[in-house]
Design a protein around this motif. Structure first.
Motif, short mmCIF file in Angstrom:
data_model
loop_
_atom_site.label_atom_id
_atom_site.label_comp_id
_atom_site.label_asym_id
_atom_site.label_seq_id
_atom_site.Cartn_x
_atom_site.Cartn_y
_atom_site.Cartn_z
N PRO A 59 -94.76 23.75 8.87
CA PRO A 59 -93.37 23.42 9.31
C PRO A 59 -92.86 24.72 9.91
O PRO A 59 -93.11 25.73 8.98
CB PRO A 59 -92.50 22.82 8.14
N GLY A 108 -86.97 35.57 13.63
CA GLY A 108 -86.06 34.66 14.68
C GLY A 108 -84.62 34.54 14.39
O GLY A 108 -83.79 34.77 15.23
N THR A 139 -98.23 39.41 8.59
CA THR A 139 -98.86 38.29 8.52
C THR A 139 -99.75 37.95 9.99
O THR A 139 -100.96 37.44 9.70
CB THR A 139 -98.00 36.89 8.40
N ASP A 140 -99.22 38.41 10.93
CA ASP A 140 -99.99 38.05 12.29
C ASP A 140 -101.33 38.89 12.25
O ASP A 140 -102.29 38.51 13.02
CB ASP A 140 -99.12 38.55 13.52
N LYS A 199 -95.55 40.91 22.68
CA LYS A 199 -95.17 39.70 23.11
C LYS A 199 -93.96 39.36 22.29
O LYS A 199 -92.70 38.90 22.92
CB LYS A 199 -96.28 38.67 22.59
N ASN A 200 -93.84 39.70 20.83
CA ASN A 200 -92.77 39.34 20.05
C ASN A 200 -91.27 40.05 20.30
O ASN A 200 -90.29 39.91 19.80
CB ASN A 200 -93.01 39.43 18.54
N GLU A 238 -88.34 44.28 11.49
CA GLU A 238 -89.69 44.54 12.44
C GLU A 238 -89.32 45.55 13.63
O GLU A 238 -88.17 45.42 14.12
CB GLU A 238 -90.00 43.09 13.08
N PRO A 278 -89.01 25.68 9.99
CA PRO A 278 -87.73 25.28 9.74
C PRO A 278 -86.95 26.30 10.67
O PRO A 278 -87.16 27.47 10.78
CB PRO A 278 -87.44 25.45 8.48
N ILE A 279 -85.74 25.87 10.83
CA ILE A 279 -84.74 26.97 11.65
C ILE A 279 -83.24 26.60 10.81
O ILE A 279 -82.28 27.03 11.66
CB ILE A 279 -84.50 26.36 13.18
N ASP A 280 -83.53 26.26 9.60
CA ASP A 280 -82.22 26.18 9.08
C ASP A 280 -81.22 27.47 8.84
O ASP A 280 -79.93 27.31 8.92
CB ASP A 280 -82.39 25.78 7.61
N LEU A 281 -81.98 28.55 8.85
CA LEU A 281 -81.33 29.88 8.80
C LEU A 281 -80.51 30.26 9.97
O LEU A 281 -79.34 30.71 9.99
CB LEU A 281 -82.19 31.03 8.26
N LEU A 330 -90.12 38.09 24.25
CA LEU A 330 -89.49 36.59 24.04
C LEU A 330 -88.04 36.74 23.70
O LEU A 330 -87.32 36.21 24.64
CB LEU A 330 -90.40 35.79 22.98
N PRO A 341 -85.58 37.47 5.04
CA PRO A 341 -85.42 38.27 6.26
C PRO A 341 -86.43 37.76 7.67
O PRO A 341 -87.49 38.14 8.00
CB PRO A 341 -86.22 39.53 5.86
N LEU A 386 -99.10 26.62 12.18
CA LEU A 386 -98.87 27.44 10.91
C LEU A 386 -98.08 26.56 10.00
O LEU A 386 -97.85 27.13 8.97
CB LEU A 386 -97.89 29.01 11.07
N PHE A 416 -96.57 32.11 5.56
CA PHE A 416 -96.55 30.75 6.05
C PHE A 416 -97.29 29.78 5.37
O PHE A 416 -98.31 30.48 4.61
CB PHE A 416 -97.08 30.92 7.57
C1 EPZ Z 1 -91.71 35.59 14.07
O1 EPZ Z 1 -91.68 34.34 13.94
C2 EPZ Z 1 -93.09 35.80 15.03
N1 EPZ Z 1 -92.90 35.09 16.58
C3 EPZ Z 1 -94.04 35.30 14.23
O2 EPZ Z 1 -95.25 35.71 14.98
C4 EPZ Z 1 -94.45 36.23 13.10
O3 EPZ Z 1 -95.34 35.67 12.31
C5 EPZ Z 1 -93.07 36.12 12.10
O4 EPZ Z 1 -92.09 36.19 12.82
C6 EPZ Z 1 -93.15 36.54 10.85
O5 EPZ Z 1 -93.32 37.91 11.21
C7 EPZ Z 1 -92.09 35.83 17.05
O6 EPZ Z 1 -91.42 36.93 16.80
C8 EPZ Z 1 -91.89 35.00 18.44
P1 EPZ Z 1 -89.66 33.93 10.60
P2 EPZ Z 1 -90.54 33.62 13.17
O7 EPZ Z 1 -88.53 33.33 10.87
O8 EPZ Z 1 -89.22 34.33 13.50
C9 EPZ Z 1 -89.23 30.85 7.16
C10 EPZ Z 1 -97.37 35.39 16.08
O9 EPZ Z 1 -98.51 35.01 15.77
N2 EPZ Z 1 -88.10 30.49 7.79
O10 EPZ Z 1 -89.70 35.45 10.01
O11 EPZ Z 1 -90.56 32.13 13.38
C11 EPZ Z 1 -90.53 30.46 8.07
O12 EPZ Z 1 -90.83 29.08 7.81
C12 EPZ Z 1 -96.14 34.66 15.56
O13 EPZ Z 1 -96.92 36.46 17.29
C13 EPZ Z 1 -87.20 29.47 7.03
O14 EPZ Z 1 -87.45 29.05 6.19
O15 EPZ Z 1 -90.72 33.97 11.61
C14 EPZ Z 1 -91.62 31.49 7.40
O16 EPZ Z 1 -91.96 30.84 6.65
C15 EPZ Z 1 -96.58 33.59 14.64
N3 EPZ Z 1 -86.14 29.06 7.93
C16 EPZ Z 1 -90.63 32.62 7.14
O17 EPZ Z 1 -89.40 32.22 6.97
C17 EPZ Z 1 -85.63 29.48 9.10
O18 EPZ Z 1 -84.60 29.18 9.66
C18 EPZ Z 1 -90.78 33.66 8.09
O19 EPZ Z 1 -90.37 33.10 9.44
C19 EPZ Z 1 -86.62 30.52 9.64
C20 EPZ Z 1 -87.57 30.99 9.02
#
Ligand code: EPZ
Length: 417
Positions: A120, A165, A305-306, A22-23, A189, A122-125, A26, A162, A118, A329
Motif C-alpha cells: 500500500p 513525496g 531502500t531503492d 528519475k526521482n 534526499e 498511503p498519501i495521508d501525510l 518527476l 520523513p 511495494l 516498505f
Molecule cells: C519516493 O517514494 C521514491 N519515489 C521511491 O523510489 C523511494 O523508494 C521512496 O521515496 C523512499 O526513499 C519517487 O521519488 C518518485 P515516501 P515516496 O513517501 O515519496 C510511507 C523507486 O524505486 N508513507 O518517502 O512514495 C510509505 O508507505 C521508487 O524509484 C505514508 O505512510 O516514498 C513508505 O512506507 C520506489 N504516508 C514510507 O512512508 C504517506 O502519506 C516512505 O514513503 C506517505 C508515505
C-alpha cells in the motif's frame, strides 16, 4: 512485453556516464506548473515514468517537447485541473502533481493513486499537510477532489515520518502560498535539494533543503528557468552491483560521490575498491566478494531502500551471510523468489531477508515484478554463467534509461527483444 536475454559470466570494463535522476525529474516536471512560460530541463532521462509525467502535463494543456535529454515545458496555455484516472494508475508517483496543481489552479481532481508492487502506498501525510495549508479535500469512490477554501497559506507542518513525496508536495505548494511554511522532520534526499534548487532558481525562497527542517517563504509568482537534473544515485548503485558480481573494474562519470556515502561502505566491506577523482567514481571488484553482513534501509542519508534489491544480488554471491532489514516498505522482496531461481540462498521473514552467499549463480528464466527488483535480476543474470531470460522489462524501463545499451558498452552481452 520486452524481454532481456543475457549471456552472463563476462567481466565488464570501461567508462559509462550516469543518467539523470528519475526521482528528481518527476517532482521538477510537476513543479514547472508553478511557472508561466517555458522551463528548460537538462539531463532529464528518457524513461517511461518521465513520459507518463509529460503525458499528464500535455493533458493539462502544457506543451512538453523532448530534444535528446532536454525537455522543454511551456505551461502558458493550461486548461484542465484534473489528472485522468488511467494516467494516475499508470504511475503512482503522479501524486506529486497534487501540490503543483493546487498551487496553480486552486483546485484539482484526481483519482486516488493505486497501491503498487511495494505494498500500500498511503498519501495521508500529503493530504493532512495540504489541509493545514487551507486545502479542502474530499475523497469519495477513489477520487480526490481538492479545493482551496479561501487562500493557500503557509503552515508549520511536522511530518510523522520523513516522507519524500510529502516533503516535495508541501515544498511545491508552499513556494507561492501566502506566508511562511516550516516543514519539520522533512525528507533529506538529494532529490529534495534538487527540487528546492529548481524552485529557488524560479524565484522561490526555500532554505534548509537537505536538512530535517525546511523553511519556505511564499512569493507571489515564479518565473521559468533552465535547470539540469542531478545524476541518478540508484542507477549508480545498480551499476556498482553489476561490476561487483562480475569481478569488473569500471568508471562511472557524472556521479555525485556525496549522494552515495551510505552505499560506498557496503561495497568496500564486500572487498571492492572505490576511488573518485574529478572525472568520476571508479569501482574495482575482488575475485571473491565478502558479505557486507548487515544492511538496514533507512531514510537518507541512510542506506537507500531503492538500492536494496540490486545490492541483494551482490550479497547472493558474496562469501558469508548478509542480513537485510527493509524498513521503508512492507513488501519489497518480490525479487527474492526469482533470485532463488538463479540458485541464490535467501530466506525472508517479514522485513528481514537472510542471504547465504553461494559460489556462483546459474542461468535461469525469470520475471520482474517491480522496478528495482527488475534491476536485481539483471545484475544476477550478468553474474550467472550461460544464457538467462528476464521478462517484465517494462518495469525496468520505468527507471533505467537503455540499460541494455549501457551494459553492452561495458562489454556485457545483453539483448532486448
Ligand atoms: C519516493 O517514494 C521514491 N519515489 C521511491 O523510489 C523511494 O523508494 C521512496 O521515496 C523512499 O526513499 C519517487 O521519488 C518518485 P515516501 P515516496 O513517501 O515519496 C510511507 C523507486 O524505486 N508513507 O518517502 O512514495 C510509505 O508507505 C521508487 O524509484 C505514508 O505512510 O516514498 C513508505 O512506507 C520506489 N504516508 C514510507 O512512508 C504517506 O502519506 C516512505 O514513503 C506517505 C508515505
Amino acid at each position: 512485453m520486452s524481454v532481456f536475454v543475457v549471456d552472463g559470466g563476462r567481466v565488464l570494463s570501461g567508462k559509462v556516464r550516469l543518467q539523470g535522476s528519475k526521482n528528481s525529474s518527476l517532482p521538477i516536471l510537476a513543479a514547472t506548473l508553478l511557472c508561466r512560460g517555458e522551463c528548460v530541463l537538462h539531463n532529464c532521462p528518457r524513461l517511461s515514468d518521465v513520459e507518463a509525467s509529460l503525458k499528464i502535463l500535455r493533458y493539462i494543456g502544457c506543451t512538453a517537447q523532448r530534444e535528446e535529454n532536454t525537455v522543454i515545458v511551456d505551461t502558458d496555455n493550461v486548461t484542465r485541473c484534473e489528472i485522468p484516472t488511467e494516467l494516475m494508475h499508470r504511475m503512482r508517483s503522479s501524486i506529486i502533481f497534487l501540490g503543483a496543481m493546487i498551487a496553480r489552479f486552486d483546485r484539482v481532481r484526481m483519482s486516488f493513486p493505486g497501491g503498487c508492487e511495494l505494498g500500500p502506498r498511503p498519501i495521508d501525510l500529503h493530504l493532512n499537510a495540504l489541509r493545514e495549508m487551507g486545502v479542502e479535500i474530499s475523497e469519495d469512490h477513489g477520487e480526490l477532489d481538492c479545493c482551496v477554501q479561501d487562500v493557500l497559506h503557509g503552515a508549520n507542518i511536522v511530518l510523522p515520518l520523513p516522507s519524500v513525496g510529502a516533503t516535495e508536495n508541501i515544498m511545491i505548494a508552499a513556494a507561492t502560498a501566502k506566508g511562511a511554511t516550516i516543514i519539520s522532520n522533512a525528507a533529506r534526499e538529494p532529490e529534495i535539494v534538487d527540487l528546492a534548487d529548481f524552485l529557488n532558481s524560479c524565484g522561490a525562497q526555500i532554505h534548509g533543503a537537505g536538512e530535517s527542517t525546511i523553511f519556505i517563504d511564499g512569493v507571489d509568482r515564479l518565473s521559468p528557468t533552465t535547470h539540469a537534473m542531478i545524476p541518478d544515485r540508484i542507477v549508480a548503485a545498480t551499476l556498482m552491483s553489476a561490476a561487483a558480481v562480475t569481478g569488473s573494474d569500471i568508471l562511472m562519470t557524472g556521479v555525485v560521490p556525496s549522494h552515495l556515502e551510505s552505499v560506498f561502505p557496503v561495497f568496500r566491506d564486500s572487498g571492492c575498491e572505490i576511488e573518485y577523482d574529478g572525472e568520476g567514481v571508479r569501482i574495482s571488484a575482488p575475485y571473491r566478494l565478502q558479505s557486507p553482513k548487515l544492511i538496514r534501509t533507512m531514510p537518507y542519508p541512510g542506506f537507500p531502500t531503492d538500492a536494496q534489491a540490486p545490492v541483494m544480488s551482490m550479497a547472493a554471491v558474496a562469501d558469508g551471510m548478509t542480513v537485510f532489514v527493509e524498513n521503508m516498505f512492507l513488501s519489497r522482496y518480490s525479487h527474492v523468489s526469482e533470485l532463488c531461481r538463479f540458485g541464490a540462498d535467501i530466506r525472508v521473514e517479514g522485513k528481514v531477508a537472510v542471504v547465504d552467499g553461494v559460489k556462483r549463480l546459474l542461468s535461469a528464466n525469470v520475471r520482474a515484478q517491480d522496478l528495482r527488483g527488475a534491476a536485481a535480476l539483471v545484475v544476477a543474470a550478468l553474474c550467472a554463467r550461460g544464457q538467462s531470460e528476464i521478462s517484465g522489462i517494462e518495469y525496468l524501463e520505468r527507471g533505467y534509461e537503455e540499460l541494455e545499451l549501457v551494459l553492452s558498452s561495458l562489454g556485457a552481452d545483453v539483448k532486448k527483444i
